[in-house]
Write a protein that holds these residues in place. Structure first.
Motif, PDB file in Angstrom:
ATOM      1  N   ASN A 229       0.833  -1.201   0.000  1.00 34.35           N
ATOM      2  CA  ASN A 229       0.000   0.000   0.000  1.00 34.35           C
ATOM      3  C   ASN A 229       0.870   1.255   0.000  1.00 34.35           C
ATOM      4  OD1 ASN A 229      -2.151  -1.886   2.040  1.00 34.35           O
ATOM      5  ND2 ASN A 229      -2.681  -1.173  -0.001  1.00 34.35           N
ATOM      6  N   LYS A 230       1.536   1.457  -1.123  1.00 35.75           N
ATOM      7  CA  LYS A 230       2.373   2.630  -1.328  1.00 35.75           C
ATOM      8  C   LYS A 230       2.253   3.062  -2.787  1.00 35.75           C
ATOM      9  CE  LYS A 230       5.859   1.503   2.192  1.00 35.75           C
ATOM     10  NZ  LYS A 230       7.306   1.240   2.430  1.00 35.75           N
ATOM     11  N   GLY A 231       2.747   4.252  -3.096  1.00 30.09           N
ATOM     12  CA  GLY A 231       2.756   4.711  -4.470  1.00 30.09           C
ATOM     13  C   GLY A 231       3.620   3.829  -5.331  1.00 30.09           C
ATOM     14  N   ILE A 232       3.142   3.479  -6.495  1.00 32.95           N
ATOM     15  CA  ILE A 232       3.870   2.526  -7.329  1.00 32.95           C
ATOM     16  C   ILE A 232       5.189   3.096  -7.834  1.00 32.95           C
ATOM     17  CG2 ILE A 232       2.622   3.173  -9.428  1.00 32.95           C
ATOM     18  CD1 ILE A 232       2.803   0.142 -10.167  1.00 32.95           C
ATOM     19  N   GLY A 233       5.253   4.407  -8.053  1.00 31.77           N
ATOM     20  CA  GLY A 233       6.507   5.010  -8.488  1.00 31.77           C
ATOM     21  C   GLY A 233       7.587   4.864  -7.439  1.00 31.77           C
ATOM     22  N   ASP A 234       7.222   5.082  -6.173  1.00 29.36           N
ATOM     23  CA  ASP A 234       8.175   4.937  -5.074  1.00 29.36           C
ATOM     24  C   ASP A 234       8.667   3.497  -4.955  1.00 29.36           C
ATOM     25  OD1 ASP A 234       7.950   7.601  -4.440  1.00 29.36           O
ATOM     26  OD2 ASP A 234       6.395   7.289  -2.927  1.00 29.36           O
ATOM     27  N   VAL A 235       7.743   2.561  -5.088  1.00 27.23           N
ATOM     28  CA  VAL A 235       8.098   1.147  -4.973  1.00 27.23           C
ATOM     29  C   VAL A 235       9.016   0.727  -6.116  1.00 27.23           C
ATOM     30  CG1 VAL A 235       7.200  -1.213  -5.030  1.00 27.23           C
ATOM     31  CG2 VAL A 235       6.005   0.542  -3.714  1.00 27.23           C
ATOM     32  N   PHE A 236       8.638   1.091  -7.340  1.00 28.92           N
ATOM     33  CA  PHE A 236       9.418   0.658  -8.496  1.00 28.92           C
ATOM     34  C   PHE A 236      10.761   1.388  -8.590  1.00 28.92           C
ATOM     35  CE2 PHE A 236       6.144  -1.381 -11.592  1.00 28.92           C
ATOM     36  CZ  PHE A 236       6.083  -2.474 -10.753  1.00 28.92           C
ATOM     37  N   LYS A 237      10.877   2.562  -8.007  1.00 27.04           N
ATOM     38  CA  LYS A 237      12.169   3.250  -7.990  1.00 27.04           C
ATOM     39  C   LYS A 237      13.183   2.421  -7.216  1.00 27.04           C
ATOM     40  CE  LYS A 237      14.372   7.705  -7.096  1.00 27.04           C
ATOM     41  NZ  LYS A 237      15.621   7.119  -6.598  1.00 27.04           N
ATOM     42  N   LYS A 238      12.737   1.821  -6.143  1.00 27.36           N
ATOM     43  CA  LYS A 238      13.636   0.978  -5.332  1.00 27.36           C
ATOM     44  C   LYS A 238      13.981  -0.312  -6.081  1.00 27.36           C
ATOM     45  CE  LYS A 238      11.852   2.945  -1.054  1.00 27.36           C
ATOM     46  NZ  LYS A 238      11.005   2.745   0.134  1.00 27.36           N
ATOM     47  N   VAL A 239      13.026  -0.810  -6.868  1.00 23.61           N
ATOM     48  CA  VAL A 239      13.302  -1.990  -7.683  1.00 23.61           C
ATOM     49  C   VAL A 239      14.301  -1.641  -8.774  1.00 23.61           C
ATOM     50  CG1 VAL A 239      12.315  -3.636  -9.332  1.00 23.61           C
ATOM     51  CG2 VAL A 239      11.064  -3.061  -7.248  1.00 23.61           C
ATOM     52  N   LEU A 240      14.112  -0.473  -9.393  1.00 22.33           N
ATOM     53  CA  LEU A 240      14.976  -0.015 -10.480  1.00 22.33           C
ATOM     54  C   LEU A 240      16.402   0.233  -9.986  1.00 22.33           C
ATOM     55  CD1 LEU A 240      14.857   0.831 -13.520  1.00 22.33           C
ATOM     56  CD2 LEU A 240      14.495   3.169 -12.735  1.00 22.33           C
ATOM     57  N   ASP A 241      16.521   0.765  -8.759  1.00 17.97           N
ATOM     58  CA  ASP A 241      17.837   1.114  -8.223  1.00 17.97           C
ATOM     59  C   ASP A 241      18.591  -0.096  -7.673  1.00 17.97           C
ATOM     60  OD1 ASP A 241      17.352   3.727  -8.847  1.00 17.97           O
ATOM     61  OD2 ASP A 241      16.723   4.313  -6.826  1.00 17.97           O
ATOM     62  N   SER A 242      17.887  -1.201  -7.513  1.00 16.63           N
ATOM     63  CA  SER A 242      18.541  -2.368  -6.888  1.00 16.63           C
ATOM     64  C   SER A 242      19.359  -3.161  -7.885  1.00 16.63           C
ATOM     65  CB  SER A 242      17.483  -3.276  -6.269  1.00 16.63           C
ATOM     66  OG  SER A 242      16.610  -3.765  -7.265  1.00 16.63           O
TER      67      SER A 242
END
Length: 242
Positions: A229-242
């Protein structure tokens, strides 16, 4: 912990499908429809509700008002892709993501580099004359001072955006069903899953890796293997940066 689970699921999957809604684009500055600050809860300024203005019958009766509202509220040509769009494009390039199914009409997925995008509700970038079917660009629509008319026959031009009272494109629906039914992982993001028939599409998912990423709870959370339950941009930014 949930982010690590998401990363693990993505790593283990090779037939991912993404289904997204307005929440995917809000982080690019495009307002959604149903939140407190959304388009439907705003004052149109014309004495009609936004939902009424965005109906096909209203478009045919008052195209001048429709286009004033449409240009102001729906067209956001300068919006840029955010980390959600960028992550999905990266997953497609890696061969993991097979399709993006979107309810948005802004083409930000394509701007980010995604190739296989199924637009359930059309696109602001496609416009056709209702009389002769001639294509007209978004620039042509924006530059028109009043109701855009066809250069060839002076017919009224309609955006290829699905309005209220119009049916969805069945070819797109069938393709979406095929991709979802074959997916080993389905990521649903930035959508309240209340708009039908689009929301019903996730019923065709047959796997056990349903992930729902949305700021608020949805009616399908109980079906999900993982809910974030968070903004998808915030979540995917962490996926992208990993």
């Amino acid at each position: 912990m949930k982010l690590q689970k998401l990363k693990k699921l993505i790593k283990e999957s090779n037939n991912i499908v993404f289904f997204g809604g307005a929440g995917v684009s809000t982080e690019s500055g495009i307002p959604d429809f149903r939140s407190a600050q959304g388009i439907h809860n705003s004052d149109s300024g014309f004495g009609y509700s936004p939902e009424e203005i965005l109906s096909y019958s209203f478009f045919t009766k008052h195209p001048d008002i429709f286009y004033k509202f449409y240009k102001d509220k729906i067209i956001h040509r300068d919006a840029k892709p955010n980390p959600a769009h960028q992550t999905l494009a990266k997953l497609e390039q890696q061969g993991k993501l097979k399709a993006v199914i979107t309810q948005n009409v802004d083409a930000l997925h394509q701007k980010a580099g995604s190739k296989n995008v199924l637009e359930l509700h059309g696109s602001i970038y496609r416009n056709h004359c209702l009389k002769c079917d001639k294509y007209h660009s978004l620039d042509y629509i924006i530059k028109a001072r009043a109701t855009p008319e066809c250069q060839s026959c002076q017919g009224i031009i309609k955006p290829d955006v699905t309005l209220y009272e119009e049916s969805l494109n069945m070819d797109i629906i069938e393709k979406a069903i095929t991709y979802i039914s074959k997916a080993d992982m389905l990521i649903v993001g930035g959508t309240s899953l209340t708009v039908y028939p689009a929301a019903h599409l996730i019923e065709y998912y047959q796997g056990n890796k349903l992930v729902v990423i949305n700021k608020h709870h949805t009616q399908y959370d109980w079906k999900a293997f993982l809910c974030i339950n968070k903004g998808i941009g915030d979540v995917f930014k962490k996926v992208l940066d990993s």
